[in-house]
Design an enzyme around this catalytic site. Structure first.
Site, PDB file in Angstrom:
ATOM      1  N   HIS A   7     139.192  62.393  54.121  1.00 51.26           N
ATOM      2  CA  HIS A   7     138.979  61.612  55.027  1.00 51.26           C
ATOM      3  C   HIS A   7     137.181  62.563  54.998  1.00 51.26           C
ATOM      4  CE1 HIS A   7     136.548  60.600  59.189  1.00 51.26           C
ATOM      5  NE2 HIS A   7     138.232  60.395  59.944  1.00 51.26           N
ATOM      6  N   GLU A  25     136.179  57.787  53.123  1.00 53.19           N
ATOM      7  CA  GLU A  25     137.641  58.121  52.849  1.00 53.19           C
ATOM      8  C   GLU A  25     138.178  57.026  51.896  1.00 53.19           C
ATOM      9  OE1 GLU A  25     138.859  57.998  57.024  1.00 53.19           O
ATOM     10  OE2 GLU A  25     136.757  57.849  57.557  1.00 53.19           O
TER      11      GLU A  25
HETATM   12  C1  BG6 Z   1     137.457  57.467  61.150  1.00 54.45           C
HETATM   13  C2  BG6 Z   1     137.667  56.059  61.964  1.00 54.45           C
HETATM   14  O1  BG6 Z   1     138.012  57.652  59.666  1.00 54.45           O
HETATM   15  O2  BG6 Z   1     137.569  58.498  61.432  1.00 54.45           O
HETATM   16  C3  BG6 Z   1     137.537  56.177  62.837  1.00 54.45           C
HETATM   17  O3  BG6 Z   1     138.024  55.121  61.178  1.00 54.45           O
HETATM   18  C4  BG6 Z   1     136.934  57.487  63.708  1.00 54.45           C
HETATM   19  O4  BG6 Z   1     138.107  55.222  64.071  1.00 54.45           O
HETATM   20  C5  BG6 Z   1     136.678  58.999  62.561  1.00 54.45           C
HETATM   21  O5  BG6 Z   1     136.338  57.746  64.421  1.00 54.45           O
HETATM   22  C6  BG6 Z   1     137.347  60.027  63.324  1.00 54.45           C
HETATM   23  O6  BG6 Z   1     138.005  60.254  63.926  1.00 54.45           O
HETATM   24  P1  BG6 Z   1     138.538  62.011  64.526  1.00 54.45           P
HETATM   25  O7  BG6 Z   1     140.325  61.806  65.284  1.00 54.45           O
HETATM   26  O8  BG6 Z   1     138.291  62.577  63.386  1.00 54.45           O
HETATM   27  O9  BG6 Z   1     137.702  61.949  65.601  1.00 54.45           O
END
Ligand code: BG6
Length: 302
Positions: A171, A274
């Site tokens: 991510h 990602e």
């Molecule tokens: C992304 C999602 O991959 O991650 C989003 O598509 C999300 O919807 C974002 O808000 C961040 O997620 P997190 O759990 O790290 O706050």
């Protein structure tokens, strides 16, 4: 002997890779070579920073508010989402993006390659709490090769006697000059699920530009992407294998304010691209089999 002293004794190949500890007892590794500098936290196998020395600015974005905290994922760097991506399919009480980003990982091997890049092999520790969330006999490993380019390989080994289905993502938060002056190329004509429009299926027309919150899962996308950053005059190349989804996410101002951990105007200087297997592209792994998702990042100026 402290944990980091023990890790330095067993794994440090020299000043290129050294381990230390935060006041909370989390282990962080610092990489410094003629080609690049980087830092990672063993909790979550979370790479926090990476800057090839040809670059004035880091290639990864890390929130100014980020601080390694036990049991909490860092905002920025390369969170590892595993063994599911996004909300859990059936149990909304389980943590979004799985547990890999908040559990400890152990060092399995480390060294310096012939070209000077640092190699680090990490293994996820299946804690009792993780096993409670996902009672499967499955191992996860992350191999990192950090130098002028950044390589990461996330491998899942199914040691269970039944098949497993996983969702996963690296991510990655990329540092850019200004989100309004950046675009992502490589997903032209691809189908995506638009999470800011109730998951509607749409088709990408041209390069992806940004003028508001963007949260999309591009499905069946194996090709490389490029982030073009007019402000920093830089292209970031993202190549991958074993990944059939690409998630493009940026929260824009209101969602970033709600989330609270972006720091002032932090959202302007990042975009997540990602490399994932999500939604339609979750991976089924047969007993005894394994699966690897890998990425390679490279930055060049123009
Ligand atoms: C992304 C999602 O991959 O991650 C989003 O598509 C999300 O919807 C974002 O808000 C961040 O997620 P997190 O759990 O790290 O706050």
């Amino acid at each position: 002997m402290t944990i980091s002293e023990d890790l330095n004794r067993r794994f440090s190949p020299g000043p290129q890779l050294t381990f230390g500890e935060t006041a909370d007892g989390l282990v962080v590794a610092a990489i410094d070579t003629p080609q690049a500098s980087a830092a990672l936290c063993l909790q979550g196998a979370h790479v926090m920073t990476w800057r090839p020395k040809t670059q004035a600015e880091p290639v990864l974005w890390l929130s100014g508010l980020a601080k390694p905290t036990p049991g909490k994922s860092l905002r920025g760097g390369v969170p590892v989402c595993w063994p599911w991506f996004g909300p859990h399919a059936t149990d909304g009480a389980l943590p979004a993006h799985g547990f890999a980003r908040t559990v400890p990982w152990r060092v399995a091997a480390a060294g310096v390659l012939g070209d000077g890049a640092v190699e680090l092999a990490l293994e996820l520790v299946m804690t009792a709490s993780a096993r409670g969330m996902w009672p499967r006999r499955v191992r996860a490993g992350l191999r990192l090769v950090i130098g002028e380019t950044f390589r990461a390989e996330l491998t899942t080994v199914n040691e269970d006697d039944a098949e497993v289905v996983i969702g996963e993502a690296l991510h990655t938060y990329f540092r850019i000059g200004d989100i309004a002056q950046a675009r992502v190329r490589g997903l032209e004509g691809c189908e995506y699920l638009d999470k800011v429009d109730g998951g509607a299926r749409k088709r990408q027309d041209g390069a992806i530009g940004f003028a508001g919150e963007t949260d999309r899962i591009y499905v069946d996308t194996k090709a490389a992407c490029v982030i073009e950053d007019d402000r920093l005059r830089r292209r970031i190349h993202i190549a991958k294998t074993g990944s059939r989804s690409t998630v493009v996410w940026t929260p824009w101002t209101e969602k970033a304010d709600r989330m609270g951990d972006f720091g002032p105007e932090g959202w302007r200087a990042m975009v997540c691209v990602e490399s994932a297997n999500a939604a339609d592209n979750r991976v089924t792994i047969a007993p005894g089999d394994n699966h690897t998702l890998s990425v390679e990042y490279r930055a060049e100026n123009f």
